[in-house]
Scaffold this active site. Structure first.
Site, PDB file in Angstrom:
ATOM      1  N   ASP A  58      23.801  -0.902   3.929  1.00 22.97           N
ATOM      2  CA  ASP A  58      23.899  -1.395   2.556  1.00 22.97           C
ATOM      3  C   ASP A  58      23.522  -2.865   2.551  1.00 22.97           C
ATOM      4  O   ASP A  58      23.859  -3.598   3.461  1.00 22.97           O
ATOM      5  CB  ASP A  58      25.320  -1.219   2.011  1.00 22.97           C
TER       6      ASP A  58
ATOM      7  N   LYS B 255      29.054  -5.325   2.023  1.00 23.91           N
ATOM      8  CA  LYS B 255      29.733  -4.023   1.922  1.00 23.91           C
ATOM      9  C   LYS B 255      29.624  -3.229   3.222  1.00 23.91           C
ATOM     10  O   LYS B 255      30.561  -2.536   3.614  1.00 23.91           O
ATOM     11  CB  LYS B 255      29.142  -3.238   0.752  1.00 23.91           C
TER      12      LYS B 255
ATOM     13  N   ASP C 220      20.746   3.641  -5.056  1.00 25.91           N
ATOM     14  CA  ASP C 220      20.762   3.552  -6.520  1.00 25.91           C
ATOM     15  C   ASP C 220      19.351   3.483  -7.083  1.00 25.91           C
ATOM     16  O   ASP C 220      19.160   3.069  -8.202  1.00 25.91           O
ATOM     17  CB  ASP C 220      21.576   2.328  -6.960  1.00 25.91           C
ATOM     18  N   ASN C 221      18.357   3.865  -6.278  1.00 22.78           N
ATOM     19  CA  ASN C 221      17.003   3.777  -6.834  1.00 22.78           C
ATOM     20  C   ASN C 221      16.070   4.813  -6.210  1.00 22.78           C
ATOM     21  O   ASN C 221      16.272   5.266  -5.090  1.00 22.78           O
ATOM     22  CB  ASN C 221      16.448   2.364  -6.651  1.00 22.78           C
ATOM     23  N   PHE C 222      15.062   5.163  -6.990  1.00 21.77           N
ATOM     24  CA  PHE C 222      14.149   6.230  -6.587  1.00 21.77           C
ATOM     25  C   PHE C 222      13.236   5.819  -5.459  1.00 21.77           C
ATOM     26  O   PHE C 222      12.847   6.617  -4.611  1.00 21.77           O
ATOM     27  CB  PHE C 222      13.306   6.656  -7.801  1.00 21.77           C
TER      28      PHE C 222
ATOM     29  N   CYS D  92       7.790  16.517  -4.121  1.00 16.39           N
ATOM     30  CA  CYS D  92       7.287  17.709  -4.825  1.00 16.39           C
ATOM     31  C   CYS D  92       7.720  17.665  -6.293  1.00 16.39           C
ATOM     32  O   CYS D  92       7.058  18.217  -7.161  1.00 16.39           O
ATOM     33  CB  CYS D  92       7.856  18.990  -4.207  1.00 16.39           C
TER      34      CYS D  92
ATOM     35  N   CYS E 140      23.287   2.623 -13.636  1.00 10.50           N
ATOM     36  CA  CYS E 140      24.744   2.523 -13.736  1.00 10.50           C
ATOM     37  C   CYS E 140      25.154   1.234 -14.441  1.00 10.50           C
ATOM     38  O   CYS E 140      26.170   1.166 -15.112  1.00 10.50           O
ATOM     39  CB  CYS E 140      25.392   2.541 -12.351  1.00 10.50           C
TER      40      CYS E 140
END
Lengths: 348, 393
Positions: free
Chosen positions: A56, A82, A126-128, A170, A184
């Site tokens: 993290d 963290k 938290d992200n693509f 895919c 969020c």
């Protein structure tokens, strides 16, 4: 191996002594130690996994305490990254487990080092963009990974087994356009939804690590705890024949081509974030829509706009977003902080 | 896309540069000087022709004293670190690029040398008298940038060179921004060490550059290795250029550089410079009366030797906007490429009051047109009118 500690789990028939032994010899990596990641890490350490690495890039903030179960007020006072606070806590939970917390921003440069030796990768990001990076690494090395996400009261999960199931690529052609989706930070998150999906994620990991592929969930799990809807979408389970990643072996996120670029700027105390991919396609962010989403999180007085940009003040810093998704974060030279704030408030 | 960052690297290059590199790399790129076969000899000949062309451009009568380097930074490091000894004093200026500033700062911090940094006038020009006054009995070197990469201001290197020669000091000129754009003559201007890069106004590719080492200077080589000659010698040969040129040179890049230098010689540095100056002047006039802009550097009428005293570089800011934001809008919404920030010359920004945020630097090149400048002026005015307003409607 101490059996007493894990007796109830050994009594659960599909795991048994053999499963527990396998588990003690296995390793997993949790990427992102937020609401999902910290619950998953805690459950895996309690279950008696052999080795757990938690990656993290962030420092704990007060608003994390609402849902991130590894952390408490004392951690907040200590101001630790963290990953390191998690490592301390996980060792207290189970001192027999080899736990390693790594405070780093996972990116194409370090992914192959930081994800090495994982028998399963657990998505707590938290992200693509980072998910597509995990996806590339998983495909390249044949490592199973478990996609999980949570926003508001909705949670999603899918097991991705290279060579067997479809992969994340895919389903999506590229990273969603920055600023096009709620996050969020702009739409909120309900802690129980994250914990529920982390529980399912951990169960899936236990099935993989104790060699029970027959029990894995196939398809996409889609739960909305507030609406009380529990769905499993089986529409597509086979790889897409045109998928660049799992069918053609083009790992555009792992090889850095499709990944965003974050650089410290010469001069100003500032960092520039250039999202990968979309700018080349000429796609533009709807700055007005993004501004509206940010207003509830940041307050309207902290946001200003011109035809060319959207500016907002955030934790003593100023972020400027341009229509092609590029952004400048003034007030820091910390590139991983810039990526964090960008993925939290704009979305990667 | 309108490219206006030629002070960083010239782009595009004359077509013959691409043609020469492609043809050379496909047909003739054998390792020079390492074997006797025909291709190898031809490759070596190619390098010597580049050396000769550059020596001619800089008025150096001994081409073998011009050594090839990776870029100007490499050349400057080779000069400073190969020359200075404990106790030496160096005079330099606050207008220098980090390529000069950092090697000097580092030797100073290690306690090897002492440094005096002479300040320019508010417009960015240096007074040779200030250099004269800074000379001590320990002074060994004067290191001076020819053309500022932030302001474009050109320094009187001939005057400083003659002064240094009179006082028996060595004179290093950083010609990164000026080679190919301004007349440079190592003999007339008494330059002992001339550092230049190939990829700016000489129109070569990146990875090429050089250092001219005058007859009064002996440099310790900082890169030792194969030279293809005198291989039985256990140490680096004394002969130039081999003394300072260990390792396989970037001969493909040097083939491109030769084509670039030939383009400069054929076109003429005066013509190239005047084209750029006319464009800068057009931009200055378009923005000069607009109080929303801060323009740095001398007014357009400043002259030296009967002509404009600046290279085609204009640094500016829009009041109330960070230069990085202006640069990004120019790129993102107008397709105009400029550079924002400190341009690796923090000292200059401290002098002109643009530290630490820097400036937007617009540097037209030989292939830009008046129309490009009209477009950038219009874009800048539009951006200046677009100050962000609160989202509270």
């Amino acid at each position: 191996m101490k059996t007493e500690r894990y007796l109830r789990q050994i009594l659960f028939h599909p795991i048994g002594k053999e499963g527990q032994r396998r588990l003690a010899e296995s390793s997993a990596v949790v990427v992102g130690c937020g609401a999902i990641g910290s619950t998953t890490a805690s459950l895996l350490v309690r279950s008696g996994i052999g080795y757990l690495r938690v990656i993290d890039r962030d420092v704990l903030e007060e608003s994390n305490l609402q849902r991130q179960e590894l952390f408490d007020e004392e951690d907040l006072r200590e101001g630790l990254p963290k990953a390191l606070a998690a490592e301390k806590r996980l060792r207290r939970i189970n001192s027999a487990i080899r736990v390693e917390g790594i405070a780093a921003d996972l990116n194409p440069t370090n992914a192959e080092t930081l994800l090495r030796d994982a028998q399963v990768i657990l998505d707590g990001t938290d992200n693509f963009e980072t998910r597509l990076l995990l996806n590339d690494y998983a495909l390249k090395t044949g490592t199973p990974w478990i996609y999980s996400a949570c926003l508001g009261s909705q949670a999603l999960l899918m097991d991705i087994l290279p060579g067997k199931t479809l992969c994340l690529r895919c389903l999506v052609d590229s990273v969603p356009l920055p600023g096009s989706l709620p996050t969020c930070e702009t739409a909120g998150i309900l802690a129980p939804a994250a914990k529920l999906i982390a529980s399912i994620q951990t169960t899936e990991a236990l099935k993989i690590l104790t060699n029970h592929p027959e029990a894995l969930i196939s398809g996409l799990v889609n739960i909305d705890l507030w609406k009380g809807s529990f769905q499993k979408v089986d529409t597509q389970t086979a790889p897409s024949p045109t998928c660049p990643a799992c069918q053609k072996g083009e790992y555009e996120f792992l090889n850095a081509k499709g990944f965003s670029l974050t650089t410290t700027l010469c001069g100003s105390n500032a960092v520039q974030i250039t999202p990968g991919g979309n700018a080349e396609n000429g796609a533009k962010i709807d700055l007005v829509a993004l501004s509206l989403r940010l207003q509830s999180a940041l307050g309207v007085d902290n946001i200003s706009q011109s035809p060319y940009l959207l500016k907002f003040r955030l934790k003593g810093r100023e972020m400027v977003i341009f229509p092609d998704g590029r952004a400048l974060l003034f007030g820091t030279q910390d590139t991983s902080l810039a990526r964090t704030l960008y993925s939290q408030y704009v979305g990667l | 896309m309108i490219y206006l960052d030629n002070a960083a690297t010239s782009f595009p290059k004359p077509s013959e540069v691409y043609g020469e590199m492609d043809e050379f790399f496909r047909e003739r790129a054998a390792n020079p000087g390492r074997a006797g076969y025909r291709l190898s000899t031809e490759a070596e000949k190619g390098i010597e022709m580049t050396r000769k062309a550059l020596a001619g451009l800089f008025g150096a009568s001994e081409p073998q004293r011009l050594v090839f380097t990776l870029n100007a930074t490499d050349a400057i490091n080779m000069a400073i670190k190969g020359l200075l000894n404990p106790g030496d004093h160096v005079i330099t200026t606050t207008l220098e690029h980090n390529a000069v500033t950092r090697p000097l700062n580092s030797l100073e911090r290690q306690g090897v040398i002492t440094v005096t940094r002479v300040r320019p006038s508010p417009q960015g020009f240096l007074d040779p008298g200030d250099i004269k006054r800074a000379i001590t009995h320990k002074t060994r070197l004067v290191a001076l940038v020819h053309a500022s990469n932030v302001l474009g201001t050109v320094q009187p290197i001939g005057d400083v060179g003659r002064l240094a020669r009179e006082r028996d000091l060595l004179f290093l000129v950083d010609a990164a921004q000026s080679a190919g754009l301004w007349p440079v003559n190592v003999e007339e201007q008494c330059i002992d060490l001339l550092a230049f890069t190939g990829h700016k106004s000489l129109f070569g590719p990146p990875g090429t550059g050089g250092l001219y080492v005058g007859g009064r200077v002996e440099l310790r080589p900082w890169r030792e290795g194969g030279t293809g000659v005198d291989s039985q010698n256990p140490v680096q040969p004394e002969d130039m250029p081999f003394r300072l040129e260990g390792g396989t040179p970037n001969f493909v890049g040097l083939a491109g550089l030769k084509a670039g230098v030939e383009f400069v010689s054929r076109t003429g540095t005066d013509k190239i410079r005047r084209h750029g100056q006319a464009l800068t002047s057009q931009l200055l006039h378009a923005l000069g009366d607009d109080t929303r802009f801060t323009l740095y550097g001398p007014p357009p009428e400043a002259e030296v030797g009967g002509g404009p005293a600046t290279s085609p570089i204009l640094s500016l800011n829009i009041r109330g906007m960070e230069p990085q934001v202006v640069g990004t809008i120019l790129d993102e919404s107008f397709g105009i490429a400029v550079r924002s920030g400190l341009h690796c010359a923090p000292g200059t920004h401290k002098e002109i009051g643009s530290f630490p945020q820097g400036t937007v630097r617009i540097s037209p090149g030989f292939f830009n047109t008046g129309d490009d400048i009209a477009q950038v002026a219009l874009a800048l005015k539009e951006i200046a009118s677009s100050t962000a307003v609160s989202s509270r409607q």
